[in-house]
Write a protein that holds these residues in place. Sequence first.
Motif, PDB file in Angstrom:
ATOM      1  N   SER A   5      58.225  45.961 -35.686  1.00  0.00           N
ATOM      2  CA  SER A   5      58.806  46.337 -34.410  1.00  0.00           C
ATOM      3  C   SER A   5      59.941  45.358 -34.141  1.00  0.00           C
ATOM      4  CB  SER A   5      57.745  46.258 -33.304  1.00  0.00           C
ATOM      5  OG  SER A   5      58.330  46.512 -32.046  1.00  0.00           O
ATOM      6  N   VAL A   6      61.183  45.864 -34.108  1.00  0.00           N
ATOM      7  CA  VAL A   6      62.367  44.998 -34.039  1.00  0.00           C
ATOM      8  C   VAL A   6      63.089  45.190 -32.713  1.00  0.00           C
ATOM      9  CG1 VAL A   6      64.561  44.391 -35.133  1.00  0.00           C
ATOM     10  CG2 VAL A   6      62.618  45.108 -36.546  1.00  0.00           C
ATOM     11  N   ILE A   7      63.385  44.088 -32.068  1.00  0.00           N
ATOM     12  CA  ILE A   7      64.150  44.114 -30.827  1.00  0.00           C
ATOM     13  C   ILE A   7      65.609  43.818 -31.159  1.00  0.00           C
ATOM     14  CG2 ILE A   7      63.586  41.685 -30.325  1.00  0.00           C
ATOM     15  CD1 ILE A   7      63.731  42.436 -27.341  1.00  0.00           C
ATOM     16  N   TYR A   8      66.515  44.659 -30.626  1.00  0.00           N
ATOM     17  CA  TYR A   8      67.947  44.522 -30.906  1.00  0.00           C
ATOM     18  C   TYR A   8      68.701  44.187 -29.627  1.00  0.00           C
ATOM     19  CZ  TYR A   8      67.155  46.788 -35.442  1.00  0.00           C
ATOM     20  OH  TYR A   8      66.730  47.105 -36.706  1.00  0.00           O
ATOM     21  N   MET A   9      69.759  43.407 -29.788  1.00  0.00           N
ATOM     22  CA  MET A   9      70.638  43.053 -28.686  1.00  0.00           C
ATOM     23  C   MET A   9      72.082  43.099 -29.160  1.00  0.00           C
ATOM     24  SD  MET A   9      68.441  39.840 -27.190  1.00  0.00           S
ATOM     25  CE  MET A   9      67.720  39.527 -28.802  1.00  0.00           C
ATOM     26  N   LEU A  10      72.970  43.494 -28.256  1.00  0.00           N
ATOM     27  CA  LEU A  10      74.399  43.449 -28.550  1.00  0.00           C
ATOM     28  C   LEU A  10      74.945  42.140 -28.002  1.00  0.00           C
ATOM     29  CD1 LEU A  10      76.749  45.183 -29.724  1.00  0.00           C
ATOM     30  CD2 LEU A  10      77.291  45.777 -27.346  1.00  0.00           C
ATOM     31  N   GLN A  11      75.619  41.381 -28.840  1.00  0.00           N
ATOM     32  CA  GLN A  11      76.239  40.119 -28.436  1.00  0.00           C
ATOM     33  C   GLN A  11      77.743  40.312 -28.333  1.00  0.00           C
ATOM     34  OE1 GLN A  11      74.879  37.404 -31.523  1.00  0.00           O
ATOM     35  NE2 GLN A  11      73.029  36.915 -30.373  1.00  0.00           N
ATOM     36  N   ILE A  12      78.331  39.820 -27.231  1.00  0.00           N
ATOM     37  CA  ILE A  12      79.763  39.992 -26.970  1.00  0.00           C
ATOM     38  C   ILE A  12      80.379  38.656 -26.614  1.00  0.00           C
ATOM     39  CG2 ILE A  12      81.487  41.087 -25.492  1.00  0.00           C
ATOM     40  CD1 ILE A  12      79.562  43.382 -25.065  1.00  0.00           C
ATOM     41  N   ILE A  55      73.608  42.291 -24.195  1.00  0.00           N
ATOM     42  CA  ILE A  55      73.173  43.566 -23.622  1.00  0.00           C
ATOM     43  C   ILE A  55      71.992  44.073 -24.447  1.00  0.00           C
ATOM     44  CG2 ILE A  55      73.792  45.954 -23.120  1.00  0.00           C
ATOM     45  CD1 ILE A  55      76.683  45.068 -22.846  1.00  0.00           C
ATOM     46  N   PRO A  56      70.797  44.241 -23.862  1.00  0.00           N
ATOM     47  CA  PRO A  56      69.646  44.754 -24.619  1.00  0.00           C
ATOM     48  C   PRO A  56      69.919  46.160 -25.143  1.00  0.00           C
ATOM     49  CG  PRO A  56      68.957  43.794 -22.519  1.00  0.00           C
ATOM     50  CD  PRO A  56      70.442  43.903 -22.463  1.00  0.00           C
ATOM     51  N   LEU A  57      69.560  46.397 -26.381  1.00  0.00           N
ATOM     52  CA  LEU A  57      69.760  47.705 -27.001  1.00  0.00           C
ATOM     53  C   LEU A  57      68.460  48.469 -27.201  1.00  0.00           C
ATOM     54  CD1 LEU A  57      72.431  46.804 -29.725  1.00  0.00           C
ATOM     55  CD2 LEU A  57      72.816  47.890 -27.504  1.00  0.00           C
ATOM     56  N   GLY A  58      67.335  47.784 -27.148  1.00  0.00           N
ATOM     57  CA  GLY A  58      66.059  48.464 -27.290  1.00  0.00           C
ATOM     58  C   GLY A  58      65.215  47.900 -28.413  1.00  0.00           C
ATOM     59  N   THR A  59      63.968  48.336 -28.476  1.00  0.00           N
ATOM     60  CA  THR A  59      63.018  47.919 -29.509  1.00  0.00           C
ATOM     61  C   THR A  59      62.603  49.147 -30.309  1.00  0.00           C
ATOM     62  OG1 THR A  59      62.215  46.118 -28.111  1.00  0.00           O
ATOM     63  CG2 THR A  59      60.826  46.782 -29.961  1.00  0.00           C
ATOM     64  N   PHE A  60      62.619  49.021 -31.646  1.00  0.00           N
ATOM     65  CA  PHE A  60      62.350  50.158 -32.513  1.00  0.00           C
ATOM     66  C   PHE A  60      61.400  49.743 -33.635  1.00  0.00           C
ATOM     67  CE2 PHE A  60      66.530  50.514 -30.637  1.00  0.00           C
ATOM     68  CZ  PHE A  60      66.585  51.827 -30.181  1.00  0.00           C
ATOM     69  N   ASN A  61      60.528  50.662 -34.047  1.00  0.00           N
ATOM     70  CA  ASN A  61      59.656  50.439 -35.191  1.00  0.00           C
ATOM     71  C   ASN A  61      60.432  50.752 -36.471  1.00  0.00           C
ATOM     72  OD1 ASN A  61      57.298  49.698 -33.769  1.00  0.00           O
ATOM     73  ND2 ASN A  61      56.905  51.856 -33.289  1.00  0.00           N
ATOM     74  N   GLU A  62      60.608  49.738 -37.316  1.00  0.00           N
ATOM     75  CA  GLU A  62      61.436  49.880 -38.503  1.00  0.00           C
ATOM     76  C   GLU A  62      60.573  49.971 -39.753  1.00  0.00           C
ATOM     77  OE1 GLU A  62      64.041  50.739 -37.523  1.00  0.00           O
ATOM     78  OE2 GLU A  62      65.455  49.263 -36.803  1.00  0.00           O
ATOM     79  N   ASN A  63      60.652  51.111 -40.411  1.00  0.00           N
ATOM     80  CA  ASN A  63      60.014  51.243 -41.722  1.00  0.00           C
ATOM     81  C   ASN A  63      60.847  52.089 -42.672  1.00  0.00           C
ATOM     82  OD1 ASN A  63      59.620  53.811 -40.688  1.00  0.00           O
ATOM     83  ND2 ASN A  63      57.445  53.435 -40.215  1.00  0.00           N
TER      84      ASN A  63
END
Length: 410
Positions: free
Chosen positions: A72-79, A92-100
């Motif tokens: 489960s990976v949490i992603y963020m946009l950095q500016i 800016i938070p982009l969301g959390t997704f299950n990566e497989n």
Amino acid sequence: MKKILLNTVFILSLIMLQSCDKEFSNPSASLKIDSKIIAPTDGTAVTLNANLFTEPAMTVKWSSSDFGYSASVIYMLQIVKTSDNFDAPQVIPLGTFNENSNTVHETTFSASVLNGKLIAAGTTIGDSGSFKMRVFGQPSAQLATSSNGVKTYSQEVTFTSNTYDPIAETPKIFVVGNFGAASTYADWDVNLTGTSNSPLLFSPAKDEKYSGFVWMNINDPQFKLANPKDTNLNLYGLGGSAGSLVNITSLTAPNNITVPYIASQPATSGPGTYYITANLNSASEANKFTIIKRRFALRGGATGNTVKYLDFDSNPASPYYRMYTNTNVSLVQGLMKIQLKDGALYSPGSSPDFFGFDNSSALVTSPNVNAQVKNKIKVGGGAFTIAAGNYTVVLDVRNSAIYNLRLITN
């Protein structure tokens, strides 16, 4: 036997701790594939519109990362600004997704969110700038402060964007009429995007009660109000009784609001500045409006108790475009207010007839046109003190949420 069992439990505990450490800190949880930004593309130009601050401003698409296990990976946009590094980015938070598997994710955010981050990145409000972004990701179970945790960084993507003053996000409606072309606007101009070239009334309290000053430079001004939302212009025209509004579907006559003639104030019609209020709040005397002619002037001990008028600046090249100015005002030490009625003999009456200072009694002046201080003022505020001198005076009443006065020493 008991000792053997205790040793066995201890060894199993160590194995479990090492397994967890491997999953979230390194060995088996090692980065296999970095994320990659798919959109926007490098060099994209973004235009932010304060009138559409809740609308989408940017959509970020990026490919998933691979940490070697189903994570489960949490992603963020950095500016950051193009000239800066990513040591302290705006996030800016982009969301959390299950990566497989290798998938593409997508997140959209509003003009208000992006504008706030660009200003926080160090851009002067109102300026345009160059920026760069990247997607950062890590397993959601991993501590953000972990020094040896696994992380993913996408490539850097550059983009340009303007910024605007967040105060411009104050709810607003348009005054659409026949006076536009003569008053630096457009005649009967309104659209669903909120970008029409018509003057505005604002709702500082965000309660659907709007107010503002509008310069109408013709003899017979007529208008309607518009509150564009979704697919509806939400037009309002003159109702069946004085001071009432009614929903309409067309800008053409009838239902035009005409500037009323008020016997006690015979200068109420014709060219000039009008103060308009409109109450569209269904819980409080909805669909009512008022309109009255006003003229701005400095008055008080600092003016020798004479009137120093301020005139509408209609020059698009002027830094005070659509503000009220007097470029050569001689003042003495003393108190002063901004009179809101015409006439040299007008006597100070009730507080709504004057602008006063919002938070203290002393105005801050600016030494030159490049270092301007905007003193916040309000209707009914207190008198302010001004030092003797010669000034360029600038009154900005374009947004009722932030009326301000500038005094620049000549």
